[in-house]
Design an enzyme around this catalytic site. Structure first.
Site, PDB file in Angstrom:
ATOM      1  N   THR B 139      41.336  58.201  53.303  1.00  0.00           N
ATOM      2  CA  THR B 139      41.704  58.000  54.704  1.00  0.00           C
ATOM      3  C   THR B 139      41.743  59.315  55.483  1.00  0.00           C
ATOM      4  OG1 THR B 139      43.146  56.287  53.844  1.00  0.00           O
ATOM      5  CG2 THR B 139      43.419  56.871  56.152  1.00  0.00           C
ATOM      6  N   GLY B 178      48.868  59.917  48.956  1.00  0.00           N
ATOM      7  CA  GLY B 178      50.126  60.207  48.266  1.00  0.00           C
ATOM      8  C   GLY B 178      49.964  61.362  47.304  1.00  0.00           C
ATOM      9  N   GLU B 421      45.290  49.529  51.423  1.00  0.00           N
ATOM     10  CA  GLU B 421      44.352  48.766  50.582  1.00  0.00           C
ATOM     11  C   GLU B 421      43.689  47.632  51.366  1.00  0.00           C
ATOM     12  OE1 GLU B 421      43.464  49.841  47.728  1.00  0.00           O
ATOM     13  OE2 GLU B 421      45.003  51.386  47.558  1.00  0.00           O
TER      14      GLU B 421
END
Lengths: 661, 661
Positions: B139, B178, B421
């Site tokens: 992303t 993350g 997702e």
């Protein structure tokens, strides 16, 4: 200025400034609001660190500092009008409650309303000058909405002419009052009054809880913060356990009821006297719903105008996400709702003031209707807004989860309104009680007036829900007044169904109370339909007063969208009651798509009209200039985790791990 | 043990333990799960400070410490089965994501799936031993779901046999991964591959981002934490800006596609190879929905059994709030949903494994259906759960807002599943694409198989939505199989309506793409109805395998409630399509009330059967022993704001204020 958002503004079909005046209630109000905003936002004493980067203790500290400043400035500038104080405060603590809120909004007003002249002499000036800082301690750990269940006791001791206050159980510990944990040195404590062996129910007592010099808790007082919550980080919501705390007899609020020195209890002249405040606060919450929703729509719609994503047509550049029908369908009905709730907020304020005058002249006749209306609309608007904020947040994709968007904070600061000042389901049932009572009166031939007068007609029609499906609907779906009528008939039908459910339960030999509980689902549904009707009606009424053609046109589109969207979302109700036909429901779906397209060019202008200052919005995604990404990057770099390039946990845990594997 | 909750357990009509086995997938699974829970919860190395009382940096620190411990222990105990690792991890970090999640769940698996043998030799063991800590950077700030829009470039330089990576714009900065901010020293970066002047689309590259010894960012790397979010406080979601970062040619993931030393590009053999992981992750999220909802229901229902409030009958003690019809109506449909989603999660896992075997044998024929199913059910279950958690939280009154309830945390940790997702609306539209395609195939006479085979019948019926209202419905509302049929026909009707909407748009000379966008509302609605049908069907199918009579009975009641509640909530759809009649809708409302009463005595046992360990639930309100109030008081007293009796802000701001007023 981001070019996308500039283009959006050029496309607007109406004068944004004029619409702002309508939303504010007139150009003078807009002007004054902006003056106050300028006062705060240009004042370096109110500079702050981004609360997102602070610990809770630091956030509390900063809020206390700013609240103290605010009190000085308000006096310096001579700002005393409650509405202006409200505006000022909402700029000092944008979108956030503060530790002194209950002192200002509950403690001082309660003194004004319920203190005897002698008590005013003793307490008011010290409280006005912040020597006494107070809160309002009603809720207990085990008891909320149901006031009769409160367990705290205040037992009168004629020997010493004192009340002895106690928290007899763990569940009786006072819990939740804002500012109670660390800020206040006094609390107005609601307790069951015992005198000469009799319980006289709930009364209010002024209880000193901390030493006025050292701020240490007084003997018998166990007080503190209730711990972190979903939002409200600036506020020290507190607990208070009372262990044989003695206060002078004169600390009971004695304007209305009294305990004489010998312990004789004197009843208050009317039980309705404290009703007004409750109604006022609930009316205010309707306005809060409108403001929270306006903010959320502003952020989501502006961001949707600058965000480009995916493709509609292959090979072409990524479109603005506001061009997706699904995005419009998420956001524009909420935009229409924001307008609807703003007008309902204005309406509530107007009737509150009107009825307050009646009450001052001893006329309580309109109070039950206002009470029912404020309870139901408080629940209706807060529930709707609560979900809507999250739809706005999620419509911003990943960035809606970042605290820089402000949407998480809008949600967590708003969501308690669904519970405080009357839990929403309980509120809906209170409104239902009024509706069923009114229905029964109409049934007995009594002529109803006011907002429930439509229940007269339902008696004339003698609706049989099972049978009406065959009636030919006469509604003109493109006419808003006609839709108002349809909402009214839906409400009438559902009130009737709820009343009949109770009747049927009674016929099965259930007690009145069990019949009520066994019909509660229907009752809440009836209240909800009633409130929905009121909102559509108020929106329609508001349009009648709008003279500007361009603005009238765009507001009409919004109102139509609000009404039609509500019908599709609840189409079962309308079909069941035979109020619209199946082909009409399909036509409405098609019309909604047309309305979305019509609103598309005005969407940004419609949120601009809310005129929410960037510093009040406090959102990287919702910035007026649309320069989202560069500012998001700049914001992220200030994150405390970036203070050091290498976090200490690397040396402590990750590096040593290697040798062990 | 709280006497109320003890009494509730005595009233259960079934064996809780046996139901737990069904939920876990067999007694052996239950046993092993409990063994793993005991391993973690008895291990002092995993003791932790309550994260609610820590700063974000401290929370991150604690999570890194526990993750490091976890990796040591997993190897020590030889726990290697993915499901068992999952259980272990969910006890170590109960309900919270951790900084190493992407290393374990994305970086290592991507190496396994996409690295060439030579790359495996170089990278796998260092990564396995945590010398390399990696994340998966896809992303970007300006680009999410639409992968083709990603802007990061990797340009091959044949002179040095290196790729040069760049973030050409602000919007191309990698954002959200993350563990990227502070934890990782490597990242798998998704970038547009350029070689010899041609763009070959998105490819994955292993990029070192921090020095493996000092952990300092490498030259050309700007990396850091993206700042605080709604939840995910333990995770350093990060940004990554690449400025002419050079990596060796061998750092491109080369198992399938390749760039030769001279810059020649070699295409991958199939584009479907990376599909599987996506489907797997989405299937897993369906299970996450079930777990989050089970937790929320456990807390809300246990608390509703010990909380007493208000009165149903005057003079009697305050009833348990679970006795209010409105409370049952809030919670029991969600309880039925938690069971439904648990079974759907099991179903997804089963078909995923079945189809994975097909894929391993080169048979991709079932993949499109599974892809469509996982996308839609991911969206359906996460949206439903997202709202449901908040209903559970608000059903706990004020205490639901306290972090001690755990409900705020369940919400903020869960809600991102609606976006990550695959953004939910996009997911629904992907499913719709499959449904419309299938519908067109059936229209052309092709015989559909699998879950969409009902679209064959819809072709036979030739439904005319406008006309069916007059057809006499044949459904037996008390028969679950009959209701499954009704849900199926609703889905068929809505798929047909969406397909027809596209057709109509095309007839208005709209392009295929605009026709699609202008029908998107209908398409999402059709997908939603399809998924709803699948859930009801799976629940019904599950019942057939339940032998124990008492359990079969209570699960049947739940399934019936789930199906009927869905009909009342969407009654417009069912009425419009003529699938149920107006009197039947009314009968269903009455039946729902009966089902609520039937479930009432089993409510606590039904949440007990989820068997969520107190340490995993981590909720004062949801404690197994029901001792809520004393523990809430004990928790509050540990709040950091209570560390000092007098907060420093009193001396700093409040006391000095007095002299100025």
């Amino acid at each position: 200025m981001n070019p996308d958002i500039t283009r959006e503004r050029q496309n607007a079909s109406f004068d944004v400034e004029k619409l702002t005046y309508i939303l504010d209630g007139g150009p003078e109000k807009t002007k004054r609001r902006r003056q106050i905003e300028a006062l705060v936002f240009s004042d370096p004493d109110f500079n702050e660190d981004d609360p997102n980067f602070l610990s809770r203790s630091e956030r509390y500290d900063q809020a206390v500092r700013k609240s103290a400043q605010m009190i000085l400035k308000l006096r310096e500038y001579g700002i005393a009008d409650p509405e202006e104080i409200y505006h000022y405060k909402s700029c000092v603590h944008p979108g956030r409650p503060s530790p002194l809120d209950l002192h200002l909004a509950m403690f001082l007003p309660t003194l004004l309303n319920q203190a005897s002249p002698a008590q005013m002499d003793r307490f008011f000036m010290p409280a006005w000058n912040l020597e006494i800082i107070g809160t309002y301690a009603q809720t207990e750990m085990g008891h909320g909405t149901h006031l009769r269940g409160l367990e705290t006791t205040a037992t009168y001791d004629p020997a010493t002419q004192e009340f002895v206050l106690n928290s007899p159980t763990v569940s009786s510990i006072k819990w939740w009052p804002g500012g109670l944990g660390k800020t206040s040195n006094h609390a107005i404590v609601l307790a069951q009054l015992y005198s000469l062996g009799n319980c006289h129910g709930l009364h209010a007592f002024i209880v000193p809880i901390r030493d006025m010099t050292t701020h240490q808790p007084l003997p018998g007082i166990v007080v503190g913060d209730i711990g972190p919550k979903f939002g409200f980080n600036e506020v020290d919501n507190g607990f208070l356990k009372l262990e044989n705390v003695r206060i002078p007899r004169e600390n009971m609020m004695m304007k209305y009821s009294k305990v004489e020195p010998d312990g004789t209890y004197v009843k208050p002249p009317s039980s309705k006297l404290t009703y007004g405040t409750m109604v006022f606060v609930r009316s205010m919450i309707v306005g809060e719903s409108a403001r929270a929703l306006s903010k959320s729509c502003t952020i989501a719609i502006r961001y949707s105008a600058v965000r480009h994503q995916s493709e509609i047509r292959p090979g072409e550049p990524e479109p603005q996400i506001l061009d997706y029908q699904t995005q419009q369908y998420k956001l524009f009905p909420l935009l229409s709702m924001a307008y609807a709730f703003t007008f309902v907020g204005q309406y509530m304020t107007e009737i509150y003031h009107r009825i307050s005058e009646d009450i001052n002249q001893g006329d309580f006749s309109q109070l039950p209707e206002l009470h029912a209306l404020s309870a139901g609309l408080k629940a209706f608007t807060t529930w709707e807004t609560n979900s809507a904020i999250e739809v706005c947040r999620m419509s911003c994709g990943g960035h809606g989860y970042s605290r820089s968007s402000a949407l998480p904070d809008i949600y967590v600061e708003f969501t308690p309104t669904c519970t405080y000042e009357g839990e929403n389901t309980v509120m809906m049932l209170q409104t239902a009680r009024y509706l069923v009572k009114s229905y029964r009166q109409a049934e007995k031939g009594q002529q109803l007036s006011g907002i429930v007068s439509y229940l007269n007609e339902s008696q004339n029609r003698r609706v049989q829900p099972q049978a009406v499906a065959s009636r030919r609907p006469l509604v003109d779906i493109n006419d808003l007044s006609s839709l108002v009528e349809v909402y009214q008939q839906r409400a009438a039908t559902l009130v009737e169904m709820a009343a009949k459910s109770i009747q049927q339960e009674l016929q099965r030999r259930k007690s009145q109370e069990d019949a009520w509980n066994n019909s509660a689902i229907d009752l809440v549904r009836a209240s909800d339909a009633h409130c929905h009707y009121v909102v559509v009606k108020v929106f329609n009424d508001k349009l009648k007063g709008v003279g500007d053609t361009a603005i009238h046109s765009v507001l009409s589109t919004l109102a139509l969208l609000y009404a039609m969207h509500g019908i599709t979302k609840n189409s079962g109700d309308f079909l069941q009651a035979g109020l619209v036909s199946v082909p009409q429901v399909l036509q409405i779906s098609v019309r909604i798509k047309e309305l979305l397209s019509q609103l598309r060019p005005n969407a940004v202008a419609l949120v601009d009209a809310f005129d929410i200052h960037d510093k009040k919005l406090n959102s990287v995604l919702g910035r007026y200039d649309g320069n989202v990404y560069e500012n998001m990057f700049e914001w992220a770099r200030r994150s405390p985790l970036n203070a050091a390039e290498v976090h200490e946990s690397f040396q402590k845990y990750l590096k040593p791990l290697r040798s062990k594997l």
